[in-house]
Design an enzyme around this catalytic site. Structure first.
Site, PDB file in Angstrom:
ATOM      1  N   GLU A 194      21.612  43.227-107.560  1.00 34.20           N
ATOM      2  CA  GLU A 194      23.508  43.902-107.523  1.00 34.20           C
ATOM      3  C   GLU A 194      23.062  44.742-108.909  1.00 34.20           C
ATOM      4  OE1 GLU A 194      27.832  41.094-107.339  1.00 34.20           O
ATOM      5  OE2 GLU A 194      25.606  40.611-108.761  1.00 34.20           O
ATOM      6  N   ASP A 216      21.560  38.513-109.330  1.00 31.67           N
ATOM      7  CA  ASP A 216      23.346  38.491-109.183  1.00 31.67           C
ATOM      8  C   ASP A 216      23.005  39.479-110.433  1.00 31.67           C
ATOM      9  OD1 ASP A 216      25.672  37.696-109.075  1.00 31.67           O
ATOM     10  OD2 ASP A 216      24.976  36.213-111.251  1.00 31.67           O
TER      11      ASP A 216
END
Length: 703
Positions: free
Chosen positions: A378, A342
């Site tokens: 990401e 993330d």
């Protein structure tokens, strides 16, 4: 109670069959107490007197699995110097393998008094906070083996443990929403029939429900609020939270592996749940605040490139050790097959800017365990210069946000999209070719947990997030969505038909694109969140997958068909970029790829640059695949013509005359079922096919 010196390594609580070794790093502390907690609310304190390289440690004989514990750190509380030690706060072990309980929000879990942020708060947090748990590391893995599915065979399914399983009619009620549900035959059967090879789980590291959300009667449903990087989230366990969650998670991984499905974890190593200077003191903040967090020039405050209040200090050797130890633990002890990071750009912020050669990437590159699993970034964060799609090192794959945006733009009719769409369809060579990566570096997706579902992407022009309690201010406002003529629910048959066709267009495009496809859970059922594009706090019917009564249906069947079409044909999952010319050694005079206008002429620069261009035909030559098979053999496949009509009008497409005589229709998104029943229509070179507005047709020619 006997207390022996113990060892400084490994960090955390390590049970050996006779007792437990405890070790915790802190450079800020004057002294550290290990607190063994009892069910009557009392605690036994053991001072960790031994210290090696700022690691306090002790071995306590007789401490068994299931024992709850925490640390009390005595030291300076001086926010002006970035120091926030407070022995009144019972702290989680950063290396805890399991966590029991949940935070009961109140002033007790904060290091300061509300309204006086610089005033030390000596209220005891023990009755109000989570506790670490000693676990038994032993587990019978049997003959478990990682599937090790190569990227070109991979189909990723992003899912939430609770959201995927909470409403499944085939699951016993007591298992719904748990790790055990993932291992249930009903869930595994759905994934295998769909053709999924990897289950990417939204955060399962122990996380915290924010104080603000709790006051609003909401939860941090998504879980991007980690506090324990080694512990499976306890609320997803059906058996208990005194270590049972570890056994249950391992059992789920073992069952998924038996079905040939990899397990990828969505991990949040960029920040923790302790927030900014006004956040709670739960673990790292009270153990050694300046060693774990990026502090601002005024050390009372935190640098925040994540939008959550804090960022971990990626140039600290102790933070890097924590992350690498955690990653290795999940691979070696929990048997997971990869990670999706993330806001991964934050991990590269060694100083201020995003640094492609930062220490974190160096460590991953040379690590013999972590470097061998799937690593998915990401590739952005909310800091300056944080959008880094295409800029991660060669070992990494990336969520391709540009793929998502371009495919959405094409099908909603945005002008000047065709040229970029061609790049995204063929693996985004503009992003990945210059650093030695291949098309498989691109994780392609149209929807994910963050944003509209597939159904909502074609049903709403605007977000509808009022249920989140922020007056619809939260969530992305520019979604590249199109409601097909009506906002939200409608009974207009024309609008409903168009929406169904658009969903088929997106699924088909995703599966026909070079790269690695990712499906968001429930999209195969046209799951809706009623226009909420930021359901991070909606742990309820709004965000849970509603499984249909029957496991059949037009969209589900079409999605399965497209996944299996891709899996059956290597021309859709090439390991090298297209050459755009005939390939030597293939004995085929045709180019490996060719582009045509609907009229059948080869695309010119003028055609690509036309603002209104929204249709084209793509020839994929199955006889000109340049990469060899695993034993060096030549790979051949059928050839395909992909006809895209993203315009608002029906268009006639001419079947190119020099690229094959006979073709068969195998996909037609204008049909409700999307795939012609039985043998599709036969067409010949030079024939004209009429594609309805906003539709896609695929023709196949046997090798």
């Amino acid at each position: 109670m006997q207390v022996w010196p113990g060892e400084a390594y490994p960090l955390g609580a390590t049970y050996d069959g006779a007792g437990t070794n405890f070790a915790v790093f802190t450079e800020a502390a004057d002294r550290v107490e290990l607190c063994l907690l009892h069910d009557d609310g009392s605690e036994t304190a053991v001072e960790l007197r031994e210290s090696d390289a700022f690691v306090r440690h002790a071995y306590v004989p007789g401490v068994m699995p299931g024992q709850r514990y925490g640390f009390r750190v005595h030291g300076p509380y001086d926010p002006a110097r970035g120091l926030r030690c407070n022995s009144a706060k019972l702290l989680l072990d950063p290396y805890a393998k399991a966590v029991s309980g949940a935070v009961r929000w109140g002033e007790e879990v904060y290091g300061y008094h509300f309204g006086a942020p610089d005033e030390r708060n000596d209220l005891d947090s023990a009755p109000h906070t989570m506790t670490s748990v000693v676990i038994n590391p032993y587990f019978d893995w049997g003959d478990d083996r990682p599937p090790r599915t190569e990227y070109h065979h991979t189909v990723i399914y992003e899912a939430h443990v609770k959201g995927l399983t909470m409403r499944h009619p085939g699951l016993p009620e007591e298992l719904r929403g748990t790790y055990a549900a993932l291992a249930h035959p009903a869930v595994i059967e759905h994934l295998t029939k769909l053709g999924v090879t990897a289950l990417e789980l939204m955060p399962v590291h122990q996380f915290v429900h924010d104080h603000r959300l709790a006051d609003m009667g909401l939860n941090n449903y998504w879980g991007y609020n980690t506090i324990g990087f080694f512990a499976p989230h306890n609320a997803y366990a059906s058996w208990g939270d005194r270590g049972q969650q570890v056994l249950e998670f391992k059992s789920a991984v073992r069952a998924l592996h038996e079905a040939g499905i990899e397990v990828i974890l969505d991990v949040v190593y960029n920040h923790t749940a302790e927030g900014n200077h006004l956040g709670p003191t739960l673990s790292f903040k009270g153990i050694d605040n300046p060693s774990y967090y990026r502090l601002a020039d005024d050390p009372r405050y935190y640098m925040d490139t994540t939008g959550t209040g804090n960022s971990l200090l990626m140039r600290s050797p102790h933070v890097l050790q924590l992350i690498m130890d955690s990653l290795r633990y999940w691979v070696t002890e929990m048997h997971v097959d990869g990670f999706r990071f993330d806001l991964a750009a934050t991990l590269a912020r060694q100083f201020h800017e995003v640094d492609r050669l930062s220490s974190f990437f160096d460590l991953v590159q040379q690590d013999p365990v972590v470097s061998q699993v799937k690593l998915i970034a990401e590739p952005w964060d909310v800091g300056e210069g944080g959008y880094q799609v295409g800029n991660f090192p060669p070992l990494w794959t990336e969520w391709n946000g540009k793929y998502r945006d371009t495919v959405r733009d094409l099908w909603r009719g945005e002008p000047r999209t065709l040229a970029e769409f061609a790049s995204r369809l063929t693996g985004s060579s503009d992003l990945y070719q210059d650093d030695g990566r291949r098309p498989l570096a691109s994780i392609n997706f149209v929807t994910c947990h963050d944003g509209f579902t597939l159904h909502d992407l074609v049903s709403y022009n605007h977000k509808h997030n009022t249920a989140n309690g922020e007056d619809n201010r939260d969530g992305e406002s520019h979604n590249r969505s199109w409601n097909c003529g009506a906002e939200g629910d409608t009974d207009d048959p024309e609008v409903l038909r168009l929406r169904a066709r658009q969903m088929r267009n997106f699924i088909a495009t995703l599966m026909l694109s070079q790269g690695v496809p990712m499906i968001s859970h429930g999209d195969e059922f046209a799951r809706t969140q009623r226009g909420n594009n930021n359901a991070y706090c909606q742990d309820n019917e709004l965000s849970w997958v509603h499984w249909p009564e029957s496991q059949e249906g037009d969209l589900l069947e079409f999605t399965r068909a497209m996944v299996w079409l891709r899996r059956d044909h290597p021309v859709f999952r090439r390991r090298r970029f297209f050459h755009g010319r005939p390939v030597e050694g293939t004995h085929d005079e045709l180019s490996d790829i060719a582009w045509f206008t609907p009229e059948g002429g080869e695309m010119t620069q003028r055609d690509w640059n036309s603002a209104q261009a929204s249709a084209l035909t793509v020839f994929l030559n199955g006889n000109a695949i340049s990469e060899p098979g695993p034993r060096g053999e030549r790979i051949t496949d059928d050839s395909f013509l992909l006809m895209f009509n993203a315009s608002p009008e029906p268009l006639d497409f001419l079947v190119p005359v020099d690229h094959g005589r006979q073709w068969q229709v195998v996909v037609d998104t204008a049909r409700p079922e999307g795939v012609p029943p039985g043998a599709g229509a036969k067409v010949a070179a030079g024939d004209r096919i009429t594609l309805p507005d906003r539709s896609l047709t695929v023709l196949q020619r046997p090798a």
